[in-house]
Write a protein that holds these residues in place. Structure first.
Motif, short mmCIF file in Angstrom:
data_model
loop_
_atom_site.label_atom_id
_atom_site.label_comp_id
_atom_site.label_asym_id
_atom_site.label_seq_id
_atom_site.Cartn_x
_atom_site.Cartn_y
_atom_site.Cartn_z
N THR A 73 29.17 75.35 128.39
CA THR A 73 29.23 76.71 127.86
C THR A 73 27.88 77.36 128.17
OG1 THR A 73 28.32 76.22 125.67
CG2 THR A 73 30.69 75.88 125.97
N LEU A 74 27.67 78.57 127.70
CA LEU A 74 26.39 79.24 127.92
C LEU A 74 25.28 78.68 127.02
CD1 LEU A 74 27.39 83.00 128.35
CD2 LEU A 74 26.61 81.41 130.12
N LEU A 75 25.64 77.81 126.08
CA LEU A 75 24.66 77.23 125.18
C LEU A 75 24.39 75.78 125.55
CD1 LEU A 75 25.93 78.64 121.77
CD2 LEU A 75 23.87 79.33 122.99
N GLN A 76 23.13 75.42 125.66
CA GLN A 76 22.79 74.03 125.94
C GLN A 76 23.28 73.14 124.79
OE1 GLN A 76 18.70 73.26 126.97
NE2 GLN A 76 18.54 75.07 128.27
N GLY A 77 23.93 72.05 125.15
CA GLY A 77 24.38 71.09 124.15
C GLY A 77 25.68 71.43 123.45
N VAL A 78 26.29 72.57 123.78
CA VAL A 78 27.60 72.93 123.23
C VAL A 78 28.62 72.82 124.35
CG1 VAL A 78 29.00 74.73 122.16
CG2 VAL A 78 26.59 74.45 121.50
N TYR A 79 29.70 72.08 124.09
CA TYR A 79 30.65 71.76 125.15
C TYR A 79 32.08 72.13 124.74
CZ TYR A 79 26.70 68.96 126.70
OH TYR A 79 25.46 68.56 127.10
N LYS A 80 32.87 72.39 125.77
CA LYS A 80 34.31 72.49 125.58
C LYS A 80 34.90 71.10 125.72
CE LYS A 80 34.10 76.72 128.32
NZ LYS A 80 34.38 77.30 129.64
N LEU A 81 35.75 70.69 124.80
CA LEU A 81 36.58 69.53 125.06
C LEU A 81 37.55 69.96 126.14
CD1 LEU A 81 36.67 66.67 123.81
CD2 LEU A 81 38.66 67.41 122.52
N GLU A 82 37.64 69.21 127.22
CA GLU A 82 38.47 69.63 128.34
C GLU A 82 39.96 69.42 128.04
OE1 GLU A 82 37.08 68.76 132.40
OE2 GLU A 82 35.43 67.67 131.46
N ALA A 83 40.80 70.06 128.82
CA ALA A 83 42.24 69.84 128.70
C ALA A 83 42.55 68.36 128.87
CB ALA A 83 42.98 70.67 129.75
N ALA A 84 43.47 67.85 128.07
CA ALA A 84 43.90 66.45 128.12
C ALA A 84 42.73 65.48 127.91
CB ALA A 84 44.63 66.14 129.42
N GLN A 85 41.80 65.87 127.09
CA GLN A 85 40.64 65.02 126.82
C GLN A 85 40.56 64.75 125.32
OE1 GLN A 85 36.46 66.53 127.30
NE2 GLN A 85 36.34 65.00 128.93
N CYS A 86 40.07 63.56 124.98
CA CYS A 86 39.84 63.23 123.58
C CYS A 86 38.44 62.67 123.42
CB CYS A 86 40.89 62.26 123.05
SG CYS A 86 41.01 60.70 123.93
N LEU A 87 37.94 62.76 122.19
CA LEU A 87 36.62 62.26 121.84
C LEU A 87 36.78 61.33 120.65
CD1 LEU A 87 33.34 64.31 121.49
CD2 LEU A 87 34.03 62.72 119.69
N LEU A 88 36.22 60.14 120.74
CA LEU A 88 36.27 59.17 119.65
C LEU A 88 34.85 58.86 119.20
CD1 LEU A 88 38.24 57.45 117.96
CD2 LEU A 88 37.83 55.58 119.59
N LEU A 89 34.57 59.14 117.94
CA LEU A 89 33.24 58.93 117.37
C LEU A 89 33.27 57.74 116.43
CD1 LEU A 89 30.29 59.89 116.71
CD2 LEU A 89 31.32 61.28 114.87
N ASP A 90 32.41 56.77 116.67
CA ASP A 90 32.22 55.63 115.75
C ASP A 90 31.21 56.07 114.69
OD1 ASP A 90 31.32 53.27 114.47
OD2 ASP A 90 31.95 52.07 116.20
N LEU A 91 31.67 56.23 113.47
CA LEU A 91 30.82 56.76 112.42
C LEU A 91 29.73 55.79 111.99
CD1 LEU A 91 33.67 58.45 110.40
CD2 LEU A 91 31.84 59.64 111.60
N THR B 49 27.99 53.75 114.12
CA THR B 49 26.91 53.71 115.11
C THR B 49 26.46 55.10 115.57
OG1 THR B 49 28.41 53.64 117.01
CG2 THR B 49 27.84 51.52 115.96
N GLY B 50 27.31 56.10 115.36
CA GLY B 50 27.01 57.44 115.84
C GLY B 50 27.32 57.64 117.31
N GLU B 51 27.87 56.60 117.97
CA GLU B 51 28.20 56.69 119.39
C GLU B 51 29.57 57.33 119.58
OE1 GLU B 51 26.16 55.80 121.90
OE2 GLU B 51 24.64 55.36 120.37
#
Length: 627
Positions: free
Chosen positions: A196-214, A216-218
């Motif tokens: 995006t126009l902001l550093q560190g702010v992202y679009k989750l892409e189409a057909a993409q998922c994000l899994l966060l391990d709470l 470890t923070g990974e």
């Protein structure tokens, strides 16, 4: 349909407060005016919220939704069209449902399949799910990117939301400009995902998922679906069989998306795609807009289609008051695009919202069946390249460049000028090169030397990357794949989502039904671009359902006379946002070059409307969001 927000905090971060996500929800009230839903786990490490536009299970569909023992919670934005089939399957496995909403299948599918469940959904969605036992936060965006989801990892927090303004509301996200993305935005009129126009702010892409391990923070990102390749199962099909199969799947996809407990209608432009969708809807409330400028006006075609289908047809003519919408629309451009057609998209959505809460659109047909004239330009370039390079570049191109543009939208002069401009760009970008409005050379002149040094990414980088990701497909299917993965979600669907949600209207896109997309990518090339032009197969189907003359005509597209507005209605705003003093003080753009663009445009020596409008939108965005 709604908007979602949330925060996940590391163990070393202060505990979260429910007021934080409530404040995030307030920024997206327009997405869901009916009610608010808030969630905070007992450890105060995960907080989620949503604003609801009630469509399904009006009485019992409040979010967050939980599984039986409340160990899994979800908030989500969208519609799952196959939820009834999924619910039947889950009930047979012993799952108990407490609501009649489509949301509830999400938590039970997670129990059965974990992160892989998302590919079983057919719909449009942005999902956030918290599994308390596993200590996981899961985010997912639908197969085609119809609904948006933004995220940012800020050290001790992961923040997400349907709009960037919700992330900024937390105070956890730095408002740091990504100059490299600015350059991409000016050339393409959008920032290619995931940036995006902001550093560190992202679009989750189409057909993409994000899994966060709470614990470890990974976090990890993965693509859960890809457009399938053609296979041998249909290799022997005749053109008639293809026409029957595509028409049948179209009807199935449209019928699936008619589910609603609130009034529903269709946005009708009079073009091929919206006419096809409307023809499959049955009794129809249709909504169309027109223009006073003849070369932009498709209303007579829409009216002819509506009359043929017996629609209850509501129309509106765009008048001189439209430019006054600038400030109102820019509020919804926190992930800005410079597409002129935000205006008609907003106005037709506003018209529809006076009568319905849900509207079906025809978006997606051009990306599936090669409907853009850029494909014709790419074919014409083969002949152009037969002319000696010296003659092309040193004689013909300068002569064409010197011809003044005309006011008409698609005059022969304007089309020739646009073709020659694009034909001189990198041929590796294929038909996408005719979408570039600020070239490498122009951006080098437009940005200051310091800014240019912070923008190293090749303008065609995302096109080349997606072409590689398309894999072993035909040349045309690779080009369509690039459109489907970039131009469609990053520009077209962003526009539809922002402008429809601005008036709390749910926009559905049946041509982007997962099954319809899969079938479309198996259709032979000659049924996409054939002897009778672009989008061959869809036109044949449409011509059997609506008046033929509405289908076999020049494509006009959904746009606005911005080149004229910049000389009149928007001139004062342009001079304000792009003043030499302001640009010089900010140090991002070369003020003298911008002055040159303005003077050439105002004198009608060139049409710089795309570059000037993109600059205006950017300047307003930067001021509005204090970047």
């Amino acid at each position: 349909m709604c908007g979602i927000v949330g925060i996940a905090a590391a163990a070393s971060a202060p505990p979260l407060d429910i007021s934080q996500v409530s404040a995030m929800c307030d920024t997206i009230l327009h997405r869901g005016p009916d009610e608010e839903g808030l969630y905070l786990d007992d450890d105060r490490r995960v907080a989620m919220g949503m604003r609801r536009l009630a469509i399904i299970d009006l009485a019992g569909g409040q979010q967050p939704i939980f599984n039986e023992d409340r160990s899994v919670a979800t908030v989500y934005n969208g519609e799952i069209y196959n939820y009834r089939e999924l619910r039947t399957e889950l009930e047979a496995k012993g799952h108990t449902f407490r609501t009649n909403s489509d949301t509830e299948v999400i938590v039970h599918l997670w129990e059965e399949h974990g992160p892989d469940f998302v590919d079983r959904l057919n719909g449009m969605f942005a999902i956030a799910l918290h599994d308390l036992r596993a200590g996981k936060l899961f985010l997912a965006r639908d197969h085609l990117g119809i609904k948006p989801l933004y995220w940012s990892a800020t050290g001790k927090h992961l923040v997400f939301g349907s709009e960037i303004k919700a992330l900024l509301e937390t105070g956890l996200v730095e408002r740091q400009l990504d100059v490299d993305s600015v350059r991409q935005y000016l050339s393409w009129e959008y920032v290619p995902a995931p940036r995006t126009l902001l550093q560190g702010v992202y679009k989750l892409e189409a057909a993409q998922c994000l899994l966060l391990d709470l614990s470890t923070g990974e976090h990890e990102l993965r693509q859960y679906w890809n457009v399938p390749h053609a296979d041998d199962s249909t290799a022997t099909w005749s053109d008639a069989q293809w026409q029957e199969a595509v028409a049948e799947q179209l009807d199935v996809s449209v019928r699936a998306q008619l589910m609603s407990e609130v009034p529903l209608g269709g946005l009708l432009s009079g073009g091929v795609d919206s006419s096809l969708v409307a023809s499959a809807m049955g009794p129809l409330k249709a909504f169309s807009i027109g223009f006073n400028e003849a070369s932009y006006n498709e209303l007579p075609w829409a009216q002819k289609v509506g009359a043929h289908l017996g629609a209850e047809h509501h129309v509106k003519i765009i008048d001189s008051s439209v430019p006054a919408l600038f400030d109102r629309l820019m509020h919804f451009m926190d992930d800005p695009i410079a597409d002129f057609s935000i205006f008609p998209t907003f106005l037709v959505s506003e018209l529809a919202r006076e009568h319905v809460t849900v509207a079906l659109t025809g978006d997606g047909g051009d990306e599936l069946f090669a409907g853009y004239e850029t494909f014709l330009a790419q074919r014409a370039a083969r002949t152009w390249n037969l002319i000696p390079a010296a003659l092309r570049n040193k004689v013909i191109a300068p002569i064409v460049d010197a011809i003044p543009p005309t006011e008409a939208k698609k005059s022969t002069v304007n089309k020739v000028k646009r073709f020659v401009e694009g034909a001189q760009l990198d041929p590796e970008l294929s038909h996408a090169r005719w979408r570039i409005f600020v070239t490498e050379a122009q951006s080098a002149a437009l940005l200051t030397p310091e800014a240019l040094g912070r923008a190293p990414t090749d303008l065609g980088a995302h096109i080349r990357d997606l072409t590689r990701r398309a894999g072993d497909r035909s040349d045309l299917d690779r080009q369509l794949y690039v459109d489907l993965r970039s131009y469609l979600p990053d520009n077209c669907l962003t526009k539809v989502d922002r402008m429809s949600m601005a008036v709390s209207l749910e926009a559905r896109v049946p041509l982007l039904d997962k099954d319809f997309v899969s079938l479309a990518y198996r259709v032979p090339e000659h049924l996409k671009i054939g002897p009778d032009g672009l989008k061959t197969l869809l036109k044949r189907i449409a011509a059997e359902r609506v008046p033929r003359e509405c289908i076999y005509r020049q494509k006009q597209g959904f746009s606005m006379p911005m080149k004229t507005w910049l000389k009149n209605e928007y001139r004062a705003r342009m001079e304000e946002l792009l003043s030499k003093r302001r640009l010089t003080a900010e140090g991002l753009f070369n003020a003298n070059f911008v002055e040159k663009l303005k003077s050439e445009h105002l004198a009608n020596r060139a049409n710089h409307s795309h570059a000037l409008w993109a600059l205006m939108v950017f300047q307003d965005w930067r001021e509005r969001w204090s970047v």
